[in-house]
Design a protein around this motif. Structure first.
Motif: not given
Length: 323
Positions: A128-131, A160-164, A167-169, A236-238
């Motif tokens: 299983c791959r996640m980026i 995307p599971l989240n978006l910027p 300053g956070g997501v 996910c963006f981090v």
């Protein structure tokens, strides 16, 4: 030590190109989960995963390092791997020990050599791959363009599971009615995720078309199936440095990353007749959670191990001894 229930285990390898921030991300995850009191840095040489004197001197990983922490009822086993192509061996070893390959991408540099290689090798091994797009708060980053680049390189499965967001997501999966984002929208990203997940289950798709909405909690099984089949590659963006998106990534690992019974079987089994069964094959595929015997040679028939060479430096951590 008590036996850990299988359904609580999450085995993850942080892979990707040099300077994507894998070691710093591992440090941020450990700190956010409460496993360490404060974050170390690669520059100071006091991170959990870089303990070799040469790693501290050159400020990059030379070997894979295993760390663990608990979060949200999940026992997460994390392997931090080297990113330099010269040290790809330990990174490849790590893929054999995990269910999920977390491919870390530098938001400033975009897709690099090891990004493509690790995505391909993880797919070849049916992982299983996640980026994870790291360093989202760095200067001169174009996140919408990078997302489009990743989708062009690895397919429409990258979602995307989240978006910027300021300053956070903003969570786009469990909170579909989220607030404003820096680009796109929570509703649009959530719709794309649900549409992609229900495609693997005809009955669920029919229900979705009839009802118009399905709660994320009801999508767990098809979500895991989409991961196994490579039909979904969550992104996910981090920012490991600032901590933006780290808590959300922990939630993803605890709630959405597959446990050993949900991931694909190991690459090869040795069956009763001594035949190898390829990972992902339907014929002779064992049931989830089932164990298979491995035939072993009698002790007398095993070759004697060669004498160790005291001048040879180990290139893998003890975790690799199982291979």
């Amino acid at each position: 030590m008590p036996i850990q229930p299988v359904d609580t285990l999450r085995t993850v390898a942080l892979v990707g190109h040099f300077d994507a921030g894998k070691t710093t991300l591992a440090e941020a995850l450990l700190h956010r989960a409460g496993a360490i009191a404060s974050m170390g840095t690669v520059e100071r040489g006091d991170t959990v995963c870089n303990t070799d004197p040469l790693e501290r001197e050159y400020r990059h990983s030379l070997n894979s390092a295993l760390c663990h922490f608990d979060y949200g009822g999940a026992a997460i086993r994390l392997i931090d791997t080297p990113g330099y192509p010269d040290f790809v061996g330990p990174a490849l070893c790590a893929l054999a020990a995990v269910e999920t390959a977390l491919v870390v991408v530098n938001a400033q540099a975009g897709i690099e050599l090891s990004t493509r290689r690790m995505m391909a090798w993880a797919a070849e091994r049916k992982l299983c791959r996640m980026i994870v797009v790291n360093k989202i708060d760095a200067e001169r980053v174009d996140l919408p363009a990078l997302l489009a680049e990743l989708q062009a390189a690895f397919g429409r499965e990258v979602l995307p599971l989240n978006l910027p967001a300021g300053g956070g997501v903003a969570d786009c999966y469990f909170a579909p009615s989220g607030g404003p984002t820096d680009f796109s929208s929570v509703a649009e990203a959530h719709q794309a995720l649900v549409d992609q997940v229900v495609e693997v289950d005809e009955a669920l798709m029919a229900r979705y078309l009839e009802d118009g909405e399905i709660a994320p909690e009801a999508l767990h099984a098809p979500f895991e199936r989409a991961l196994r089949e490579g039909h979904l590659i969550p992104l996910c963006f981090v920012s490991a440095r600032s901590g933006a998106g780290v808590a959300e990534l922990l939630e993803v690992l605890a709630r959405l990353a597959p446990n050993p019974a949900e991931g694909n079987p190991p690459l090869f089994y040795r069956g009763e007749a001594g035949t190898a069964e390829a990972r992902g094959g339907e014929a002779g595929r064992p049931e989830r959670g089932a164990t298979r015997p491995i035939r072993s040679k009698p002790a007398a028939a095993r070759p004697k191990p060669s004498a160790p060479n005291p001048t040879q430096r180990a290139t893998c951590w003890p975790m690799c001894s199982r291979w």
